[in-house]
Motif scaffolding. Structure first.
Motif, PDB file in Angstrom:
ATOM      1  N   VAL A   1       0.836  -1.196   0.000  1.00  0.00           N
ATOM      2  CA  VAL A   1       0.000   0.000   0.000  1.00  0.00           C
ATOM      3  C   VAL A   1       0.875   1.252   0.000  1.00  0.00           C
ATOM      4  N   LEU A   2       1.960   1.206   0.772  1.00  0.00           N
ATOM      5  CA  LEU A   2       2.850   2.362   0.880  1.00  0.00           C
ATOM      6  C   LEU A   2       3.880   2.398  -0.241  1.00  0.00           C
ATOM      7  N   GLY A   3       4.064   1.259  -0.921  1.00  0.00           N
ATOM      8  CA  GLY A   3       5.012   1.195  -2.024  1.00  0.00           C
ATOM      9  C   GLY A   3       4.469   1.870  -3.269  1.00  0.00           C
ATOM     10  N   SER A   4       5.330   2.033  -4.254  1.00  0.00           N
ATOM     11  CA  SER A   4       4.977   2.771  -5.472  1.00  0.00           C
ATOM     12  C   SER A   4       5.218   1.888  -6.690  1.00  0.00           C
ATOM     13  N   ILE A   5       4.185   1.717  -7.517  1.00  0.00           N
ATOM     14  CA  ILE A   5       4.331   0.979  -8.771  1.00  0.00           C
ATOM     15  C   ILE A   5       3.792   1.852  -9.900  1.00  0.00           C
ATOM     16  N   ARG A   6       4.685   2.294 -10.759  1.00  0.00           N
ATOM     17  CA  ARG A   6       4.315   3.176 -11.873  1.00  0.00           C
ATOM     18  C   ARG A   6       4.415   2.373 -13.175  1.00  0.00           C
ATOM     19  N   ALA A   7       3.404   1.517 -13.386  1.00  0.00           N
ATOM     20  CA  ALA A   7       3.418   0.601 -14.534  1.00  0.00           C
ATOM     21  C   ALA A   7       2.728   1.217 -15.744  1.00  0.00           C
ATOM     22  N   ILE A   8       3.312   1.027 -16.905  1.00  0.00           N
ATOM     23  CA  ILE A   8       2.801   1.569 -18.170  1.00  0.00           C
ATOM     24  C   ILE A   8       2.378   0.399 -19.078  1.00  0.00           C
ATOM     25  N   PRO A   9       1.197   0.476 -19.706  1.00  0.00           N
ATOM     26  CA  PRO A   9       0.703  -0.621 -20.558  1.00  0.00           C
ATOM     27  C   PRO A   9       1.251  -0.554 -21.986  1.00  0.00           C
ATOM     28  N   ARG A  10       2.559  -0.628 -22.122  1.00  0.00           N
ATOM     29  CA  ARG A  10       3.186  -0.438 -23.430  1.00  0.00           C
ATOM     30  C   ARG A  10       2.665  -1.429 -24.463  1.00  0.00           C
ATOM     31  N   ARG A  11       2.569  -2.704 -24.097  1.00  0.00           N
ATOM     32  CA  ARG A  11       2.213  -3.720 -25.084  1.00  0.00           C
ATOM     33  C   ARG A  11       0.743  -3.599 -25.503  1.00  0.00           C
ATOM     34  N   LEU A  12      -0.125  -3.227 -24.576  1.00  0.00           N
ATOM     35  CA  LEU A  12      -1.519  -2.992 -24.955  1.00  0.00           C
ATOM     36  C   LEU A  12      -1.615  -1.846 -25.949  1.00  0.00           C
ATOM     37  N   LEU A  13      -0.932  -0.747 -25.658  1.00  0.00           N
ATOM     38  CA  LEU A  13      -1.002   0.423 -26.530  1.00  0.00           C
ATOM     39  C   LEU A  13      -0.422   0.122 -27.909  1.00  0.00           C
ATOM     40  N   TYR A  14       0.718  -0.565 -27.950  1.00  0.00           N
ATOM     41  CA  TYR A  14       1.350  -0.881 -29.230  1.00  0.00           C
ATOM     42  C   TYR A  14       0.519  -1.848 -30.058  1.00  0.00           C
ATOM     43  N   SER A  15      -0.329  -2.643 -29.401  1.00  0.00           N
ATOM     44  CA  SER A  15      -1.155  -3.607 -30.130  1.00  0.00           C
ATOM     45  C   SER A  15      -2.469  -2.985 -30.617  1.00  0.00           C
ATOM     46  N   GLY A  16      -2.655  -1.688 -30.356  1.00  0.00           N
ATOM     47  CA  GLY A  16      -3.826  -0.998 -30.877  1.00  0.00           C
ATOM     48  C   GLY A  16      -4.989  -0.853 -29.921  1.00  0.00           C
ATOM     49  N   PHE A  17      -4.801  -1.203 -28.658  1.00  0.00           N
ATOM     50  CA  PHE A  17      -5.898  -1.078 -27.693  1.00  0.00           C
ATOM     51  C   PHE A  17      -6.141   0.389 -27.353  1.00  0.00           C
ATOM     52  N   THR A  18      -7.421   0.762 -27.272  1.00  0.00           N
ATOM     53  CA  THR A  18      -7.801   2.131 -26.928  1.00  0.00           C
ATOM     54  C   THR A  18      -8.529   2.144 -25.590  1.00  0.00           C
ATOM     55  N   PHE A  19      -8.048   2.934 -24.660  1.00  0.00           N
ATOM     56  CA  PHE A  19      -8.681   3.046 -23.351  1.00  0.00           C
ATOM     57  C   PHE A  19      -9.874   3.992 -23.418  1.00  0.00           C
ATOM     58  N   VAL A  20     -10.960   3.586 -22.778  1.00  0.00           N
ATOM     59  CA  VAL A  20     -12.136   4.450 -22.659  1.00  0.00           C
ATOM     60  C   VAL A  20     -11.952   5.421 -21.492  1.00  0.00           C
ATOM     61  N   HIS A  21     -11.254   4.963 -20.456  1.00  0.00           N
ATOM     62  CA  HIS A  21     -11.041   5.779 -19.251  1.00  0.00           C
ATOM     63  C   HIS A  21      -9.540   5.862 -18.939  1.00  0.00           C
ATOM     64  N   PRO A  22      -8.782   6.612 -19.718  1.00  0.00           N
ATOM     65  CA  PRO A  22      -7.337   6.675 -19.488  1.00  0.00           C
ATOM     66  C   PRO A  22      -6.930   7.481 -18.264  1.00  0.00           C
ATOM     67  N   HIS A  23      -7.823   8.356 -17.757  1.00  0.00           N
ATOM     68  CA  HIS A  23      -7.498   9.223 -16.632  1.00  0.00           C
ATOM     69  C   HIS A  23      -8.307   8.828 -15.401  1.00  0.00           C
ATOM     70  N   VAL A  24      -7.759   9.098 -14.231  1.00  0.00           N
ATOM     71  CA  VAL A  24      -8.358   8.576 -13.004  1.00  0.00           C
ATOM     72  C   VAL A  24      -9.734   9.176 -12.722  1.00  0.00           C
ATOM     73  N   ASP A  25      -9.944  10.467 -13.018  1.00  0.00           N
ATOM     74  CA  ASP A  25     -11.274  11.057 -12.791  1.00  0.00           C
ATOM     75  C   ASP A  25     -12.338  10.315 -13.599  1.00  0.00           C
ATOM     76  N   GLU A  26     -12.003   9.976 -14.858  1.00  0.00           N
ATOM     77  CA  GLU A  26     -12.953   9.262 -15.720  1.00  0.00           C
ATOM     78  C   GLU A  26     -13.229   7.863 -15.171  1.00  0.00           C
ATOM     79  N   ALA A  27     -12.186   7.196 -14.675  1.00  0.00           N
ATOM     80  CA  ALA A  27     -12.359   5.849 -14.132  1.00  0.00           C
ATOM     81  C   ALA A  27     -13.225   5.861 -12.886  1.00  0.00           C
TER      82      ALA A  27
END
Length: 296
Positions: A264-290
């Motif tokens: 919970v206190l640790g930090s994980i800043r993960a990026i979905p590189r392979r999803l993006l490169y494969s053409g996936f489009t996020f409907v809610h890319p930002h936290v307010d939208e999610a």
């Protein structure tokens, strides 16, 4: 398609099965009890037993089962349950798949961004090495448990999931009631990154993986814009229109959560590189939208 799903009664599994049914797919649900319906197949992950007859004819398998990481305090006994439910269950399913005369074309096996450990402010994609600690060790063993399916020629994808934004369950589901009461606030310093994804995007990403033959190996299922706990706290306040004045100090979290407090206190800043490169489009890319999408 005929698609087998473990963990079909969980937060993500329920949403995935609903989505597949809406598009006319036949879903086989693996359950840990005698089957009560025609679409159910019995399996016992702890004893590594699977009724392989029920898997025959399945073109895809989505493996989501496992004891909830955030459901209980991390005692030694519960950490063993978390580990066994994932490693033994994955091994049993992979071996059952490998034993079929005609195995499915793809196995999507659950994993987590906990694989990377605490990355601080450093952004990581699927090429990053594993971290150190309980969750990174668990994720490595969890993914390695699917080796039998890979050796049988089944395209195997490890869905390394972040925090799913939903008011219906999961870790985020516990945040909504607190913030709605005006009792929400940052945890510890608030500088730790949380890699999130909306439930809708998570289900869509799983289906994208099923339909994208070039995807294999690890795939991060996280939104492309991870934010800090402090930023998430502010976003929850904005969306729910509630004050966020409280702070949970790190020592209190360690006492309340035990071993889980490090994650919970640790930090994980993960990026979905392979999803993006494969053409996936996020409907809610930002936290307010999610967060807005998670509201009833």
């Amino acid at each position: 398609m005929r698609i087998a799903v473990t963990g079909s009664s969980g937060l993500i599994g329920t949403a995935l099965v609903r989505s597949l049914h809406e598009d006319g797919h036949q879903v086989v649900r693996l359950v840990r009890r005698p089957p009560h319906a025609q679409d159910e197949v019995e399996w016992d992950p702890k004893r590594e037993r699977v009724d392989t007859k029920g898997l025959m004819g399945c073109e895809s398998v989505v493996h989501l089962a496992g004891a909830g990481v955030g459901d209980r305090r991390w005692t030694d006994a519960y950490k063993k349950e978390i580990r066994d439910s994932r490693v033994l269950g994955t091994a049993a399913l992979a071996e059952a798949i490998a034993s079929l005369d005609t195995p499915p074309r793809v196995l999507v096996s659950g994993s987590a961004v906990g694989f990377y450990g605490d990355t601080g402010e450093r952004a990581v994609d699927e090429s990053a090495p594993p971290g150190h600690g309980f969750l990174p060790d668990l994720c490595q063993d969890w993914e390695e448990a699917a080796t039998a399916a890979q050796e049988a020629g089944v395209r195997t994808v490890f869905a390394r999931t972040g925090l799913v934004v939903s008011a219906e369950g999961g870790a985020w589901g516990k945040l909504f009631p607190l913030f709605k009461l005006g009792l929400g606030g940052r945890m510890g310093s608030g500088r730790q990154y949380w890699s999130f994804i909306s439930l809708r995007d998570h289900v869509a990403a799983l289906r994208h993986i099923l339909d994208t033959p070039e995807l294999t190996g690890p795939v991060n299922l996280t939104a492309p814009t991870p934010v800090t706990n402090r930023e998430i706290t502010a976003a929850m306040g904005r969306v729910l229109r509630r004050p966020t004045l409280f702070t949970v100090p790190a020592p209190a979290l360690r006492i309340a959560l035990g071993g889980m407090s490090g994650d919970v206190l640790g930090s994980i800043r993960a990026i979905p590189r392979r999803l993006l490169y494969s053409g996936f489009t996020f409907v809610h890319p930002h936290v307010d939208e999610a967060i807005k999408a998670a509201l009833p």
